[in-house]
Design a protein around this motif. Structure first.
Motif, PDB file in Angstrom:
ATOM      1  N   ILE A 149      -9.960 -40.815 -34.108  1.00 10.61           N
ATOM      2  CA  ILE A 149     -10.733 -40.787 -32.937  1.00 10.61           C
ATOM      3  C   ILE A 149     -11.961 -41.677 -33.243  1.00 10.61           C
ATOM      4  CG2 ILE A 149     -11.945 -39.579 -31.251  1.00 10.61           C
ATOM      5  CD1 ILE A 149      -9.953 -37.498 -30.893  1.00 10.61           C
ATOM      6  N   VAL A 150     -12.762 -41.198 -34.331  1.00 12.01           N
ATOM      7  CA  VAL A 150     -13.860 -41.931 -34.388  1.00 12.01           C
ATOM      8  C   VAL A 150     -13.606 -43.462 -35.002  1.00 12.01           C
ATOM      9  CG1 VAL A 150     -15.826 -41.792 -36.165  1.00 12.01           C
ATOM     10  CG2 VAL A 150     -15.057 -39.726 -35.134  1.00 12.01           C
ATOM     11  N   ALA A 151     -12.822 -43.615 -35.661  1.00 16.87           N
ATOM     12  CA  ALA A 151     -12.206 -44.949 -35.943  1.00 16.87           C
ATOM     13  C   ALA A 151     -12.111 -45.827 -34.914  1.00 16.87           C
ATOM     14  CB  ALA A 151     -11.267 -44.850 -36.937  1.00 16.87           C
TER      15      ALA A 151
ATOM     16  N   LEU B 278     -15.031 -46.805 -33.287  1.00 20.32           N
ATOM     17  CA  LEU B 278     -16.094 -47.604 -33.881  1.00 20.32           C
ATOM     18  C   LEU B 278     -15.461 -48.875 -33.912  1.00 20.32           C
ATOM     19  CD1 LEU B 278     -17.124 -45.819 -37.176  1.00 20.32           C
ATOM     20  CD2 LEU B 278     -18.379 -46.221 -35.091  1.00 20.32           C
ATOM     21  N   ASP B 279     -14.225 -49.075 -34.143  1.00 22.67           N
ATOM     22  CA  ASP B 279     -13.651 -50.635 -34.134  1.00 22.67           C
ATOM     23  C   ASP B 279     -12.053 -50.373 -33.728  1.00 22.67           C
ATOM     24  OD1 ASP B 279     -12.511 -53.044 -34.594  1.00 22.67           O
ATOM     25  OD2 ASP B 279     -13.953 -53.521 -36.272  1.00 22.67           O
ATOM     26  N   ARG B 280     -11.946 -50.758 -32.582  1.00 21.97           N
ATOM     27  CA  ARG B 280     -10.440 -50.502 -32.120  1.00 21.97           C
ATOM     28  C   ARG B 280      -9.511 -51.393 -32.987  1.00 21.97           C
ATOM     29  NH1 ARG B 280      -7.092 -52.962 -28.516  1.00 21.97           N
ATOM     30  NH2 ARG B 280      -5.854 -51.482 -27.427  1.00 21.97           N
TER      31      ARG B 280
ATOM     32  N   MET C 207      -5.348 -50.174 -39.307  1.00 23.72           N
ATOM     33  CA  MET C 207      -5.235 -49.213 -40.448  1.00 23.72           C
ATOM     34  C   MET C 207      -4.071 -48.416 -40.203  1.00 23.72           C
ATOM     35  SD  MET C 207      -7.324 -49.446 -42.705  1.00 23.72           S
ATOM     36  CE  MET C 207      -7.701 -51.100 -42.958  1.00 23.72           C
ATOM     37  N   GLY C 208      -3.309 -48.588 -39.184  1.00 22.13           N
ATOM     38  CA  GLY C 208      -2.291 -47.836 -38.516  1.00 22.13           C
ATOM     39  C   GLY C 208      -2.197 -46.691 -37.626  1.00 22.13           C
TER      40      GLY C 208
ATOM     41  N   LYS D 200      -2.824 -45.892 -28.421  1.00 19.41           N
ATOM     42  CA  LYS D 200      -2.579 -45.481 -27.324  1.00 19.41           C
ATOM     43  C   LYS D 200      -2.351 -43.964 -27.272  1.00 19.41           C
ATOM     44  CE  LYS D 200      -0.039 -48.800 -24.624  1.00 19.41           C
ATOM     45  NZ  LYS D 200       1.377 -49.267 -24.314  1.00 19.41           N
ATOM     46  N   SER D 201      -1.778 -43.370 -28.326  1.00 19.82           N
ATOM     47  CA  SER D 201      -2.025 -41.866 -28.413  1.00 19.82           C
ATOM     48  C   SER D 201      -3.308 -41.156 -28.730  1.00 19.82           C
ATOM     49  CB  SER D 201      -0.855 -41.335 -29.446  1.00 19.82           C
ATOM     50  OG  SER D 201      -1.302 -41.265 -30.740  1.00 19.82           O
ATOM     51  N   ILE D 202      -4.052 -41.978 -29.371  1.00 15.94           N
ATOM     52  CA  ILE D 202      -5.501 -41.486 -29.965  1.00 15.94           C
ATOM     53  C   ILE D 202      -6.364 -41.414 -28.356  1.00 15.94           C
ATOM     54  CG2 ILE D 202      -7.668 -42.150 -30.687  1.00 15.94           C
ATOM     55  CD1 ILE D 202      -5.867 -40.648 -32.620  1.00 15.94           C
TER      56      ILE D 202
END
Lengths: 311, 288
Positions: free
Chosen positions: B167-169, B172-174, B180-181, B185-187
């Motif tokens: 979530i944090v990732a 910060l940068d979608r 990064m895999g 969508k699910s996040i």
């Protein structure tokens, strides 16, 4: 003067013939239609031309209503009171705009939304002047019979709509409209080429507020009684956005058509589902956003087999 | 003594404000969506606690455990089915969509529960602790502790768990997260679900202290807004700081100039912060 703008003026001219066809109900509906069209056109100046998602419509509607109501109670004639509220709204909005329009996107949306709450709270607490939560009674303007009164207020609102439309058309063709267009596309760049974007945005915000304020004034005189929860209703801020989305953002003719269509829908819903009307309104909004993201303009034969893309 | 009482009240209220705001802040920060249903979710959570206690005798603490998964699923589905379709659209569209959803939910609540104010009264009452002249009701204290626990739980989740890091990732940068895999969508759906779950839990806690009515949803939403902007977007500690600051200003303002101006005061604070420091107390510039 483009063809679309002519079409807009002709549409508004057609509305003026309404008293020929119907009684008091048609006149009431016509007055509200004109009011909504004023909202949508005004919102379009700052939301459509400049691209700033403003939620301040209700704030200036309420402000204008209260300013006119108080002036009328002091014995000022209606026309002077409405013009007075128009000027007050312009100055106030331009001043507030100079501060608020430094924000962008979500932040501006919230700041303008909070403006409504602040105004409501201030009016609620200034009991001596505004009657606070008790509301404000406004003396009857003429008292020359129900139908004559209804006709008078219909034409007052219609006249204001005509003026608003004329100003919006002039703005869209002027240097101001061009500047706002530039601001919408790239504010930093337009600043760099020497456009005074603060001034432009302030004027746009003022213009988008003053006619709404005047409409509020006419509304107050029309209904004879206003209270804070009525005129500072957040729905007044959202409706113009829905209308503009319905008709197509940025086009004056589109937003006026959107306003009329919206009023029609609202009236049907209100009549049939009085208990759940705001829920039905919510469903309408969602359907509109999901299936017609570009408004009624995107209702072409092609849309049924080609997916419309979001902006 | 009055000063101490004001301070303690602010502390208690501030933690609750933080609890109201973190879900909202999470959704705004991660999805970049202003979630206008948040206030109605809180009220719905309050009704859940009230109904469970009134009809089934289930204590609010247990209702907390029920509310979290129920609201999570609700939020998850809402994001997946509706919000996801317009997530890339401009601010105006997402804002109007959540407003439409809020109209539906709020209208449904008014339809079923009417606009009456209800109050959840625990029996036997929990009483209050008084030390010198300072009085603190026990149920408020418990609600505050629960709010703090929820905030801490979210913090741990975002820090320690794999989903939380994702979530944090995404926040910060979608695009980098996609590379990064991370399944964005699910996040998004999980973040929205978490936001809804936190709103529901906040509602359960609110039911212990404040009267419940569908009409109060906009007030909760307003508080969430202000706390979010004061504290900084999408940061848990920011929400806590913002909540405490807001409660403090409201408490001091109410004591000095009267409770009628508390909302105006908080909105003036909001405007000042928006103009002077839009990134909030603990937010970082360009981080929104």
């Amino acid at each position: 003067m483009t063809r679309v703008n002519w079409a807009l003026l002709i549409l508004i001219a057609c509305v003026a013939s309404l008293p020929l066809f119907g009684g008091a109900y048609a006149l009431r509906l016509g007055t509200i239609a004109c009011m909504y069209a004023i909202f949508a056109l005004s919102w379009n100046i700052v939301g459509g031309f400049a691209g700033y998602p403003s939620f301040a419509t209700a704030a200036f509607f309420g402000f204008g209503a209260y300013a006119t109501g108080i002036l009328l109670n002091k014995g000022v004639p209606l026309s002077v009171a409405v013009i007075g509220s128009l000027l007050m709204c312009f100055v106030l909005a331009a001043a507030l705009g100079a501060v608020l329009l430094r924000l962008r996107g979500h932040y501006f949306a919230i700041a303008s939304l909070s403006l409504v709450e602040v105004f409501r709270e201030l009016v609620n607490n200034a009991t001596d002047l505004t009657g606070g939560g008790m509301g404000l009674n406004i003396p009857l303007a003429s008292g020359s019979g129900i139908l004559a009164d209804a006709t008078f207020f219909f034409y007052a609102m219609w006249g204001l709509l005509l003026i608003t439309a004329a100003v919006v058309i002039i703005v869209s063709a002027s240097k101001l409209g061009f500047g706002l267009n530039c601001i919408r596309q790239n504010e930093t760049a337009s600043n760099m080429v020497g456009l005074n974007s603060t001034l432009y945005k302030s004027v746009a915000f003022g213009l988008s507020a003053c006619f709404v304020g005047a409409a509020g004034g006419i509304y107050a005189a029309w209904v004879h009684y206003i209270d804070p929860s009525d005129v500072f209703d957040i729905l007044y801020s959202v409706k113009p956005i829905v209308m503009a989305l319905m008709g197509g953002l940025g086009s004056p003719l589109g937003v006026v058509c959107g306003a009329f269509v919206y009023l029609g829908l609202e009236e049907v819903v209100w009549r049939n589902y009085i208990q759940i009307h705001s829920g039905v309104l919510g469903v309408l909004i969602i359907m509109l956003l999901l299936f017609l993201p570009h408004g009624l303009i995107s209702l072409r034969s092609g849309m049924f087999w080609r997916r419309t893309k979001h902006v | 003594m009055l000063a101490v009482q004001v301070l303690i009240n602010a502390l208690v209220l501030g933690c609750l404000y933080a609890c109201i705001a973190i879900g909202f802040s999470l959704v705004w920060g991660v999805l970049n969506v202003i979630n206008l249903i948040h206030g109605s979710f809180i009220v719905l959570g309050a009704y859940l606690a009230w109904g469970a206690y009134q009809w089934a005798g289930i204590s609010p603490w247990f209702a907390l455990a029920v509310a979290a998964p129920v609201f999570f699923v609700l939020g998850y589905l809402l994001q997946r089915l509706l919000l996801n379709r317009v997530i890339t659209a401009p601010v105006l569209v997402t804002l109007t969509l959540t407003f439409g959803l809020d109209l539906i939910l709020n209208n449904a609540m008014i339809y079923y529960f009417k606009a009456d104010y209800r109050k959840l009264t625990l029996s036997p009452p929990t009483g209050s602790i008084s030390l010198f002249d300072v009085v603190v009701p026990v149920d408020r204290l418990i609600a505050t502790a629960s709010a703090l626990a929820l905030t801490g739980l979210l913090y741990l989740l975002l820090r320690r768990s794999k989903v939380g890091r994702a979530i944090v990732a995404v926040r910060l940068d979608r695009d980098a997260a996609v590379l990064m895999g991370v399944d964005v969508k699910s996040i998004y759906a999980i973040a929205f679900g978490l936001g809804a779950a936190l709103a529901g839990c906040a509602g359960v806690l609110m039911a212990l202290i404040f009267p419940i009515s569908p009409l109060t949803s906009s007030a909760y939403l307003g508080k969430a807004f202000v706390v979010c902007v004061l504290g900084g977007l999408g940061s848990v500690s920011g929400a806590l700081a913002g909540g405490l600051l807001l409660a403090l200003v409201e408490g001091i303002g109410s004591t000095l100039i009267g409770p009628a101006h508390a909302t105006t005061l908080s909105f003036v604070l909001l405007i000042i912060f928006l103009v002077v420091r839009p990134q909030g107390l603990l937010g970082r510039k360009g981080f929104e």
